[in-house]
Enzyme design. Sequence first.
Site, short mmCIF file in Angstrom:
data_model
loop_
_atom_site.label_atom_id
_atom_site.label_comp_id
_atom_site.label_asym_id
_atom_site.label_seq_id
_atom_site.Cartn_x
_atom_site.Cartn_y
_atom_site.Cartn_z
N GLN A 16 -11.36 18.36 -41.58
CA GLN A 16 -12.07 19.10 -42.62
C GLN A 16 -13.59 18.96 -42.60
O GLN A 16 -14.31 19.95 -42.71
CB GLN A 16 -11.55 18.69 -44.01
CG GLN A 16 -12.17 19.47 -45.15
CD GLN A 16 -11.69 19.05 -46.52
OE1 GLN A 16 -12.30 19.36 -47.52
NE2 GLN A 16 -10.58 18.33 -46.59
N PHE A 95 -15.14 12.22 -34.16
CA PHE A 95 -14.14 11.28 -33.65
C PHE A 95 -14.36 9.89 -34.25
O PHE A 95 -15.40 9.61 -34.83
CB PHE A 95 -14.23 11.19 -32.12
CG PHE A 95 -13.93 12.47 -31.41
CD1 PHE A 95 -12.69 13.07 -31.52
CD2 PHE A 95 -14.89 13.07 -30.61
CE1 PHE A 95 -12.41 14.26 -30.86
CE2 PHE A 95 -14.63 14.25 -29.94
CZ PHE A 95 -13.38 14.85 -30.06
N GLY A 96 -13.38 9.05 -34.06
CA GLY A 96 -13.55 7.65 -34.44
C GLY A 96 -14.63 7.01 -33.59
O GLY A 96 -15.00 7.53 -32.53
N ARG A 102 -16.03 6.36 -24.60
CA ARG A 102 -15.00 5.96 -23.65
C ARG A 102 -14.66 7.08 -22.66
O ARG A 102 -14.16 6.83 -21.57
CB ARG A 102 -13.73 5.51 -24.39
CG ARG A 102 -13.90 4.19 -25.13
CD ARG A 102 -12.58 3.63 -25.61
NE ARG A 102 -11.98 4.41 -26.66
CZ ARG A 102 -12.26 4.25 -27.97
NH1 ARG A 102 -13.14 3.32 -28.37
NH2 ARG A 102 -11.66 4.99 -28.87
N LYS A 135 -11.74 3.11 -40.69
CA LYS A 135 -11.33 4.51 -40.80
C LYS A 135 -11.58 4.99 -42.23
O LYS A 135 -11.46 4.23 -43.19
CB LYS A 135 -9.86 4.68 -40.45
CG LYS A 135 -9.56 4.61 -38.96
CD LYS A 135 -8.12 4.99 -38.69
CE LYS A 135 -7.85 5.04 -37.19
NZ LYS A 135 -6.45 5.42 -36.90
N ASP A 167 -15.11 14.96 -47.68
CA ASP A 167 -15.02 15.73 -46.44
C ASP A 167 -15.98 16.92 -46.45
O ASP A 167 -16.94 16.96 -45.70
CB ASP A 167 -13.58 16.22 -46.23
CG ASP A 167 -12.71 15.17 -45.56
OD1 ASP A 167 -13.22 14.44 -44.70
OD2 ASP A 167 -11.53 15.08 -45.89
N GLN A 245 -27.69 16.26 -73.01
CA GLN A 245 -26.98 17.03 -74.02
C GLN A 245 -25.50 16.64 -74.03
O GLN A 245 -24.95 16.21 -73.01
CB GLN A 245 -27.12 18.53 -73.74
CG GLN A 245 -28.57 19.00 -73.55
CD GLN A 245 -29.40 18.86 -74.81
OE1 GLN A 245 -28.88 18.84 -75.92
NE2 GLN A 245 -30.71 18.75 -74.65
#
Length: 422
Positions: A16, A95-96, A102, A135, A167, A245
Amino acid sequence: MEALKDVRILDMTHVQAGPTCSQLLAWMGADVIKLEPPHGDATRGQLRDIPNADSLYFTMLNCNKRSITVNMKSPEGKQVFADLVKKCDIIMENFGPGVLDRLGFTWEKIHEINPRIVMGSIKGFGSSGPYADFKAYENVAQAMGGAMSTTGVPDGPPFVTGAQIGDSGTGLHLAIGLLAALHQRNRTGKGQYVEVAMMDGVMNLCRVKWRDHQRLTRGPLAEYSVPTEGLKATPRAGNDSGGGQLGNAIKCKPGGPDDYIYVVVQEAVWEALANRIGPELGMPGLAQDPRFATIGERRKNQNEMWALITRFAANYTKREFMAILNPLDVPCGPIMSTEDLANDEHVRGREMYVELDHPQRGKWWNVGMPIKLSDSPTKIERSPLLGEHTEEILKEVLGYSGERIEKLRSAGAFSATPKKTA
């Protein structure tokens, strides 16, 4: 001409946060190439309501994009990716931590391939600090960014908001950062790395709560309907307006879950409001009632004031009550359910709920473009099928020949396994 017509974006984001950003940029005219793994964005199959069709989760976040599938685990796929990097102005990923590294594509490597490219990265907690490797999901970001602790009723548990501030809110922040970096690139010729952490974005959206956090050090917050004396953190305060207010959600007839209207009692409108509701409540002198005559007294006695307004509202629907309040210049709005909004004349007139057609799922509706540009009207087009534009992008953007494309396909550049030859 669309505002971003000459901008090409290589979009590796999924779910998302990133797709929210790239869809907005696509709606403003950018050519967004959604680079997907052979199995596609995970949301294509999540929460499916029609068998074998892309889910609404996917279609509502990926309009106006082109899809190409690339197997980044194959040497041939990596070469296609590198060639695309050379042809794009922006690359996006969520991505993580360490995933692209990598695969051999650190920011330094990407910048070496195309020194002009701007790279946008969404992380849960950023690339530095003790939380960097954790994460994050929508509700985790709301929890850790200060939203949940300040949402809900004082004597109940914290709540997440209905709006996806973790998200989609992060996606909006990234869009701003990317456009700023692109503007600088056009001036200097050099691209840069743009990072937005979900936790940081939520904190920014909770800015007024940080205002109140600091005000607590100098005494209680008079506008809150709950006691704040001695608190060290901004409390949950139900439906309080959160501003100078007073505001609250008022229940109307017939008393269903969404039969409420939000009312803000500004200092300037109290007399007119009291004169309108007082007689029906058998309180013709309500405007002069010392409990409510000044804003200071109304703050002290706001729960009694809301009880009186709720008694009056019990005789009217939320729309009828709005019709009473609007001529008095009382800021108000009915609590709009998704059904209310889907059928609302104002929403349809502003093209904020638009019907689209999809080859797999047929007719469906998407939320429209919230940013209106006078010279660049948005035309919303359906989301792409998985890999729908692979060959088109390879030929049009990279100039690959049909023969080269077939060789790459046979080598597994676009699929999980190499194509078998007879």
